[in-house]
Design a protein around this motif. Structure first.
Motif, PDB file in Angstrom:
ATOM      1  N   PRO A  30     -10.787   6.944   2.343  1.00  0.00           N
ATOM      2  CA  PRO A  30      -9.469   6.763   1.728  1.00  0.00           C
ATOM      3  C   PRO A  30      -8.893   5.371   2.016  1.00  0.00           C
ATOM      4  N   GLN A  31      -8.026   4.929   1.120  1.00  0.00           N
ATOM      5  CA  GLN A  31      -7.345   3.646   1.348  1.00  0.00           C
ATOM      6  C   GLN A  31      -6.239   3.789   2.383  1.00  0.00           C
ATOM      7  N   VAL A  32      -5.650   4.982   2.405  1.00  0.00           N
ATOM      8  CA  VAL A  32      -4.550   5.236   3.334  1.00  0.00           C
ATOM      9  C   VAL A  32      -4.904   6.437   4.203  1.00  0.00           C
ATOM     10  N   LEU A  33      -4.741   6.251   5.505  1.00  0.00           N
ATOM     11  CA  LEU A  33      -5.062   7.336   6.429  1.00  0.00           C
ATOM     12  C   LEU A  33      -3.783   7.753   7.159  1.00  0.00           C
TER      13      LEU A  33
ATOM     14  N   ASP B 133      -0.513  13.306  -8.596  1.00  0.00           N
ATOM     15  CA  ASP B 133      -0.771  13.625  -7.182  1.00  0.00           C
ATOM     16  C   ASP B 133      -2.245  13.915  -6.903  1.00  0.00           C
ATOM     17  N   THR B 134      -2.961  14.387  -7.919  1.00  0.00           N
ATOM     18  CA  THR B 134      -4.399  14.645  -7.724  1.00  0.00           C
ATOM     19  C   THR B 134      -5.124  13.321  -7.452  1.00  0.00           C
ATOM     20  N   ALA B 135      -4.822  12.291  -8.246  1.00  0.00           N
ATOM     21  CA  ALA B 135      -5.444  10.974  -8.035  1.00  0.00           C
ATOM     22  C   ALA B 135      -4.967  10.373  -6.713  1.00  0.00           C
ATOM     23  N   LEU B 136      -3.699  10.588  -6.411  1.00  0.00           N
ATOM     24  CA  LEU B 136      -3.146  10.075  -5.139  1.00  0.00           C
ATOM     25  C   LEU B 136      -3.889  10.677  -3.948  1.00  0.00           C
TER      26      LEU B 136
ATOM     27  N   MET C 218       0.829  -1.209   0.000  1.00  0.00           N
ATOM     28  CA  MET C 218       0.000   0.000   0.000  1.00  0.00           C
ATOM     29  C   MET C 218       0.871   1.271   0.000  1.00  0.00           C
ATOM     30  N   ILE C 219       1.953   1.229   0.828  1.00  0.00           N
ATOM     31  CA  ILE C 219       2.934   2.328   0.775  1.00  0.00           C
ATOM     32  C   ILE C 219       4.300   1.700   0.516  1.00  0.00           C
ATOM     33  N   ARG C 220       4.948   2.139  -0.527  1.00  0.00           N
ATOM     34  CA  ARG C 220       6.315   1.661  -0.786  1.00  0.00           C
ATOM     35  C   ARG C 220       7.218   2.873  -0.982  1.00  0.00           C
ATOM     36  N   ILE C 221       8.243   2.921  -0.187  1.00  0.00           N
ATOM     37  CA  ILE C 221       9.140   4.082  -0.233  1.00  0.00           C
ATOM     38  C   ILE C 221      10.545   3.587  -0.549  1.00  0.00           C
TER      39      ILE C 221
ATOM     40  N   ALA D 153      -0.964   3.847  -2.383  1.00  0.00           N
ATOM     41  CA  ALA D 153      -2.225   3.352  -2.964  1.00  0.00           C
ATOM     42  C   ALA D 153      -2.089   3.149  -4.475  1.00  0.00           C
ATOM     43  N   GLY D 154      -0.926   2.751  -4.904  1.00  0.00           N
ATOM     44  CA  GLY D 154      -0.711   2.452  -6.314  1.00  0.00           C
ATOM     45  C   GLY D 154      -0.282   3.642  -7.156  1.00  0.00           C
TER      46      GLY D 154
END
Lengths: 308, 248
Positions: free
Chosen positions: A149-152, A69-72, A1-4, A61-62
């Motif tokens: 949201p998928q990520v909070l 960034d708008t979709a993110l 879900m989050i990859r850094i 979130a992909g």
């Protein structure tokens, strides 16, 4: 879900985030711990698409940062350090305004759902300027969730709240676990992180440690067992030190504090040895190191202070 | 925004004052007796302004036409108060970051802010002009003067140039608001946008400039170009990262 991957952020000569590598799984509650000025808020802003990185890449979130960034931002909810509510607007209007910005279809139903969920439905028509700090924080959390949201991202969710309000907020966050949503919490409250988070990262400009709270305790301090005795003789300590699996032994008052890896297996042998030497064993318990100990050890070591 | 007392004052009272002023002039000119003789001592521009009006009608129209530009001042001054607060005000109240975290684009955000500032100003100006015309009729200025007050010069100034001026004022105020650190400073700096119009106003009073249809049309044309440039520049100046990380 989050990859850094090697994310970094500089402000002129100041490095706020340095070569951060991290992966957070879907549905995971991740705690991001660090002192003031460690770069936690900057990291959240980077991952929310609010500011751009100086280096490295990340996907939330992909969506890759800087690509769309708008979709993110549509997939991300953020609780900022301060609630940032419109004081003259009602709780209902605060939420419906953001629901409009997110393009939610049935705004009234979604607003009602979250106002009820956070116990604010009865105060929905009142201006938020009249709300207590705890109520404001709950409304800000509702705002962060209004678009599902998928990520909070939660930046210091209980800072400045009284114990009761903090308890309510913590309970709500705990209730969000298991809903498939990834939750990324920045906090100073180590007890909160210990209770809520599946894994934690200790961060001070760079990541110092990353694991489950229990694993970090074990990794840094091992496991500590305390033998409460009627009296402590010098021979008892010598006997315990003779076992190869014992890492350290310390006598404190009428107690022997023993560090070892696997107390479930080795405790019986230790108790038997002590009894054989004439010790009167009253009680055996495990000393649970707090996450604060782990944190102080890691952050203190980074600053060059001797760990306690 | 309209719960901010200063904003309410600007939107409500500025048009009232700027409408009452020309009406007061009309009333004073109407009750001053024989004014026709004054035309003989007036400068050449006087007859240019009157253009067909004679006697008291000419005097009344000459005086009141000096205040035509006040109806163009309204759409400049009113939105500045709102727009200059729009970005820095939200930043200082900590409400901007949650908004920036939503999927809205910079253009959408600035368009919303611009409309929120410009629309009330334009409506207030139009309503004020309507009240001015109604008041003029009630003051019995006569059909000749009324006819001049509703000629294309005035209508273009209020209905066409007014909105364009509002857009220019809003763009400037938002640019300043995106860079200033304090709402009051932003407002004071943004208010400088009214200086060119004030120069026109005093130029007209001094007889240096004649405000006619041709000038108004030129103003409209130049304002369209200026507005386009200002809007593009305002979007370029709005940097989310700078606003979030550099402002204290």
């Amino acid at each position: 879900m989050i990859r850094i991957e090697g994310l970094s952020k500089r402000f002129d000569q100041t490095v706020a985030v340095d070569d951060l590598w991290l992966e957070v799984e879907p549905g995971e509650v991740f705690g991001f711990l660090g002192p003031n000025g460690a770069g936690k808020t900057t990291t959240i802003r980077l991952l929310s698409g609010l500011i751009g990185p100086s280096g490295g890449r990340a996907w939330v979130a992909g969506y890759q940062l800087g690509q769309d960034d708008t979709a993110l931002r549509r997939q991300v909810g953020i609780l900022t350090e301060t609630p940032g509510l419109y004081d003259t607007l009602s709780a209902e209007r605060n939420l419906s305004f953001f629901a409009e910005l997110y393009g939610i279809e049935d705004i009234a139903a979604q607003v009602e759902r979250y106002l009820r969920m956070l116990g604010l439905w009865n105060r929905r028509s009142e201006p938020t300027g009249t709300f207590s700090r705890g109520m404001r924080q709950r409304l800000a959390i509702a705002r962060a969730l209004i678009h599902e949201p998928q990520v909070l991202f939660l930046d210091e969710p209980t800072t400045g709240l009284d114990p009761e309000a903090a308890h309510l907020v913590r309970d709500f966050i705990a209730g969000l676990k298991g809903q498939g949503r990834t939750i990324f919490i920045c906090t100073h409250n180590l007890d909160e992180a210990d209770r809520l988070c599946d894994r934690i990262g200790v961060f001070n400009t760079r990541l110092l440690a990353l694991d489950t709270p229990a694993a970090l305790r074990r990794e840094i301090f091992g496991r500590t067992v305390v033998f409460h005795l009627a009296t402590v003789q010098p021979t008892f300590q010598t006997t315990i030190e003779g076992f190869p699996f014992v890492k350290s032994v310390k006598a404190v008052d009428a107690k022997l504090v023993v560090t070892l890896d696997n107390p479930e297996i080795h405790n019986p042998a230790l108790v038997a040895a002590l009894v054989h030497d004439g010790a009167e064993v009253q009680f055996v318990g495990e000393l649970r190191r707090s996450l604060e100990d782990v944190y102080m050890h890691l952050v203190g070591s980074q600053r060059g202070e001797s760990p306690s | 925004m309209f719960k901010n007392r200063f904003v309410v004052f600007t939107v409500a009272f500025l048009p009232l004052i700027l409408t009452a002023l020309p009406l007061g002039i009309l009333y004073a000119a109407g009750s001053a007796g024989d004014l026709g003789g004054m035309t003989e001592d007036m400068p050449a521009s006087f007859s240019q302004v009157c253009d067909g009006l004679e006697g008291d009608d000419c005097t009344r129209y000459f005086f009141v036409s000096q205040f035509l530009l006040l109806f163009m001042l309204m759409p400049l001054a009113i939105p500045v108060t709102i727009a200059s607060y729009s970005i820095i005000g939200e930043k200082t109240r900590r409400t901007l970051e949650p908004v920036l975290a939503t999927p809205i684009t910079t253009v959408e955000l600035l368009t919303g802010k611009a409309l929120a500032a410009a629309v009330p100003a334009v409506i207030a100006t139009w309503v004020a002009f309507g009240i001015f015309l109604l008041g003029s009729a009630l003051l019995s200025v006569g059909p000749a003067v009324m006819s001049r007050l509703t000629e294309p010069l005035w209508l273009m100034a209020v209905l066409l140039v007014g909105p364009l001026l509002a857009l220019a004022a809003v763009s400037v105020a938002m640019m300043v608001s995106s860079r200033a650190n304090d709402p009051r400073v932003a407002e004071q700096l943004s208010m400088l946008v009214i200086l060119p119009l004030l120069a026109l106003f005093f130029g007209q009073i001094a007889g240096l400039i004649l405000v006619n249809e041709r000038l108004i049309l030129w103003m409209a044309f130049v304002l369209v170009l200026i507005d386009a440039g200002l809007i593009a520049f305002a979007v370029q100046l709005f940097q989310r990262e700078t606003i979030l990380t550099r402002w204290k």
